[in-house]
Write a protein that holds these residues in place. Structure first.
Motif, PDB file in Angstrom:
ATOM      1  N   GLY A   1      -3.230   8.258  13.917  1.00 13.22           N
ATOM      2  CA  GLY A   1      -4.367   7.435  13.340  1.00 13.22           C
ATOM      3  C   GLY A   1      -3.863   6.478  12.439  1.00 13.22           C
ATOM      4  O   GLY A   1      -4.242   5.557  12.236  1.00 13.22           O
ATOM      5  N   VAL A   2      -2.961   7.107  11.714  1.00 13.58           N
ATOM      6  CA  VAL A   2      -2.375   6.060  10.498  1.00 13.58           C
ATOM      7  C   VAL A   2      -1.939   4.964  11.085  1.00 13.58           C
ATOM      8  O   VAL A   2      -1.872   3.706  10.638  1.00 13.58           O
ATOM      9  CB  VAL A   2      -1.241   6.858   9.476  1.00 13.58           C
ATOM     10  CG1 VAL A   2      -0.478   5.765   8.372  1.00 13.58           C
ATOM     11  CG2 VAL A   2      -1.822   7.861   8.915  1.00 13.58           C
TER      12      VAL A   2
ATOM     13  N   GLU B   1       0.977  -1.211   0.115  1.00 13.37           N
ATOM     14  CA  GLU B   1       0.075   0.152  -0.027  1.00 13.37           C
ATOM     15  C   GLU B   1       0.664   1.237   0.116  1.00 13.37           C
ATOM     16  O   GLU B   1       1.936   1.308   0.682  1.00 13.37           O
ATOM     17  CB  GLU B   1      -1.000   0.193   1.102  1.00 13.37           C
ATOM     18  CG  GLU B   1      -1.719   1.338   1.382  1.00 13.37           C
ATOM     19  CD  GLU B   1      -2.638   1.102   2.635  1.00 13.37           C
ATOM     20  OE1 GLU B   1      -3.120   2.139   3.119  1.00 13.37           O
ATOM     21  OE2 GLU B   1      -2.836   0.230   3.259  1.00 13.37           O
ATOM     22  N   ILE B   2       0.377   2.304  -0.562  1.00  9.25           N
ATOM     23  CA  ILE B   2       1.123   3.572  -0.556  1.00  9.25           C
ATOM     24  C   ILE B   2       0.273   4.470   0.346  1.00  9.25           C
ATOM     25  O   ILE B   2      -0.759   4.673   0.160  1.00  9.25           O
ATOM     26  CB  ILE B   2       0.776   4.394  -1.957  1.00  9.25           C
ATOM     27  CG1 ILE B   2       1.449   3.560  -3.158  1.00  9.25           C
ATOM     28  CG2 ILE B   2       1.228   5.879  -1.721  1.00  9.25           C
ATOM     29  CD1 ILE B   2       1.421   4.115  -4.444  1.00  9.25           C
ATOM     30  N   VAL B   3       1.163   4.929   1.413  1.00  7.90           N
ATOM     31  CA  VAL B   3       0.753   5.540   2.589  1.00  7.90           C
ATOM     32  C   VAL B   3       0.905   6.936   2.508  1.00  7.90           C
ATOM     33  O   VAL B   3       2.082   7.428   2.764  1.00  7.90           O
ATOM     34  CB  VAL B   3       1.164   4.960   3.816  1.00  7.90           C
ATOM     35  CG1 VAL B   3       0.570   5.685   5.226  1.00  7.90           C
ATOM     36  CG2 VAL B   3       0.820   3.445   3.904  1.00  7.90           C
TER      37      VAL B   3
ATOM     38  N   LEU C   1      -2.977   1.166  10.368  1.00  8.39           N
ATOM     39  CA  LEU C   1      -2.079   0.031   9.661  1.00  8.39           C
ATOM     40  C   LEU C   1      -2.015  -0.953  10.720  1.00  8.39           C
ATOM     41  O   LEU C   1      -1.748  -2.530  10.217  1.00  8.39           O
ATOM     42  CB  LEU C   1      -0.711   0.610   9.644  1.00  8.39           C
ATOM     43  CG  LEU C   1      -0.636   1.624   8.304  1.00  8.39           C
ATOM     44  CD1 LEU C   1       0.939   2.393   8.184  1.00  8.39           C
ATOM     45  CD2 LEU C   1      -1.518   1.292   7.046  1.00  8.39           C
ATOM     46  N   GLY C   2      -1.964  -0.931  12.153  1.00  8.97           N
ATOM     47  CA  GLY C   2      -1.827  -1.951  13.094  1.00  8.97           C
ATOM     48  C   GLY C   2      -2.835  -2.754  13.016  1.00  8.97           C
ATOM     49  O   GLY C   2      -2.684  -4.043  13.067  1.00  8.97           O
ATOM     50  N   THR C   3      -4.025  -2.166  12.493  1.00  6.04           N
ATOM     51  CA  THR C   3      -5.382  -3.327  12.515  1.00  6.04           C
ATOM     52  C   THR C   3      -5.146  -4.086  11.212  1.00  6.04           C
ATOM     53  O   THR C   3      -5.523  -5.421  11.314  1.00  6.04           O
ATOM     54  CB  THR C   3      -6.702  -2.291  12.342  1.00  6.04           C
ATOM     55  OG1 THR C   3      -6.798  -1.518  13.461  1.00  6.04           O
ATOM     56  CG2 THR C   3      -7.815  -3.257  12.316  1.00  6.04           C
TER      57      THR C   3
END
Length: 459
Positions: free
Chosen positions: A87-88, A71-73, A92-94
């Motif tokens: 928040g990111v 994924e591009i973040v 991403l952790g989820t």
């Protein structure tokens, strides 16, 4: 205590990513994230983000990892503690938990603090682009020199990242009784031991460097020109090397298929002999520690009389890859070669282009005299590349005209041995020979002419 520390430090240096989180031999599940700054002036902005992500996935796949997502973040600004915003990190952790990922590869440079904090938040191993490339090199190095260079780069990289190891240990008390000082902390011992190991590796590499210099001196005494192949990884350098020299150097459709330099003799169309050198491939954001560690190997490029830049003409990133390669060459001090005519471009994989792309490539080659379109795997136009190599190597060589009597066949044979005979005219009283002489042999050629009673004329 020191022996235990040495074992722990060796574990750090030898730590491998090729096992899963539970120590099993199955391929680890990896998520790849490419952080993209929302700035037009960011470094490397000429590259397409999707292409950078695709390359990151290819790099990860080079270690036989199972890439379960990429994924591009986008990020507005970098956070000193975690790179990404809160928040990111949570989002991403989820995703990491849902994919049951063992490793997260961040396609960028992480500071030791950022790497430690992300591992705490995500409860898995986190590596950055530099760490991944170093791991690939560690997996692919075969020769003693290659392994030494990789160990040096790995330890230099890991030395600054001991902040995430041993932080739970207190200082070890030194001396006797309650008057003794607190002693060294475990992290200090590990850094000292790694420093000792680095010093030892540098000494061993110096020995390798001296041996390599002896080899170069031997080649200078038998002055064959050196032609070095450079280029972006997976551009087809080893395939071209095999095609030109009829060798069987390992070549595969993967990033960094070969690391160790290889040299072979090559005979040009005129019969002139040169040494062809295949070097390690480059990549964007190549770690500086790795460039420094492989400097002894890359010095072969510095010694080259001609550099062949092999480019993947079928890639839409070919211009960006060219800039990356030129940046590394500049870092090695080859700006003069880049600006001059010591650099030839071989536009490889033309067989993968459609008719329109092939026509455009041929027109580009026609406008640039130092460029030739080829297909290394099929051998297409490799003779044109050899002719270009010969033309560049001989363009500044002096040409002499010598008159040889018919009776002196031995002298005529000697001329053929000493240089490249360009023209021969048989006259009434002898043979007029035009011969091109290597600059390093001009002095000996003139001495031989004087002893033989010839008066060579420089054209």
């Amino acid at each position: 205590m020191i022996r235990a520390s040495q074992r722990r430090t060796k574990k750090i240096a030898d730590e491998s990513l090729t096992t899963g989180a539970n120590g099993e031999d199955d391929s680890p599940r990896v998520l790849v994230f490419h952080p993209e700054l929302k700035r037009a002036d960011q470094a490397g902005s000429w590259r397409d983000s999707s292409s950078r992500l695709e390359e990151a996935v290819s790099l990860t796949g080079a270690l036989d990892f199972e890439v379960v997502g990429a994924e591009i973040v986008p990020i507005a600004k970098t956070r000193p503690g975690t790179l990404f915003g809160t928040g990111v990190v949570e989002r991403l952790g989820t995703q990491i938990k849902a994919e049951e990922a063992d490793i997260v590869m961040v396609n960028g440079k992480l500071s030791p603090i950022q790497q430690r904090n992300l591992e705490r938040e995500w409860k898995c191993k986190v590596i950055d682009r530099t760490g991944l490339i170093l791991e690939i090199f560690a997996d692919r190095a075969r020769t003693r020199e290659g392994r030494l260079q990789v160990q040096l780069a790995l330890l230099s990289y890991q030395k600054s990242r001991l902040v995430r190891t041993w932080t739970h240990l207190e200082r070890q008390r030194g001396g006797r009784g309650f008057l003794a000082g607190p002693g060294e902390r475990q992290i200090e011992i590990d850094r000292r031991l790694i420093g000792d190991k680095l010093a030892k590796l540098r000494r061993e590499l110096e020995e390798v460097k001296r041996t390599r210099e002896l080899h170069r001196e031997a080649r200078r005494r038998v002055p064959y020109p050196i032609v070095a192949l450079v280029g972006y990884t997976n551009a087809g350098k080893s395939t071209l090397f095999n095609q030109l020299t009829v060798s069987d150097v390992f070549a595969e459709d993967m990033l960094f298929a070969t690391l160790d330099p290889t040299m072979r003799g090559l005979v040009l169309p005129s019969g002139r002999k040169v040494i062809l050198s295949d070097t390690v491939g480059f990549v964007s954001d190549l770690p500086h520690d790795l460039v420094a560690a492989f400097r002894a190997t890359l010095e072969e490029v510095l010694e080259a009389d001609l550099i062949i830049h092999v480019r993947d003409a079928s890639s839409h990133e070919t211009e960006a890859q060219k800039l990356d390669v030129l940046e590394v060459l500049k870092e090695l001090g080859l700006q003069k070669a880049i600006d001059g005519e010591e650099l030839v471009e071989a536009l490889n994989k033309c067989d993968q282009l459609d008719d329109e792309g092939l026509t455009a490539l041929q027109e580009y080659s026609a406008r640039h005299p130092n460029t030739v379109a080829i297909s290394a795997i099929k051998g297409t136009n490799c003779d044109g590349l050899l002719a270009l190599i010969e033309g560049r190597l001989t363009q500044d060589m002096p040409v002499f005209e010598v008159h040889v009597p018919y009776a002196d066949g031995k002298a005529l044979a000697r001329l053929y041995e000493q240089g490249e005979v360009l023209k021969r005219l048989d006259g009434e009283d002898g043979i007029l020979v035009q011969v091109r002489i290597d600059e390093s042999r001009v002095g000996r050629f003139e001495d031989w002419c004087a002893k033989s009673g010839f008066d060579p004329h420089l054209l």
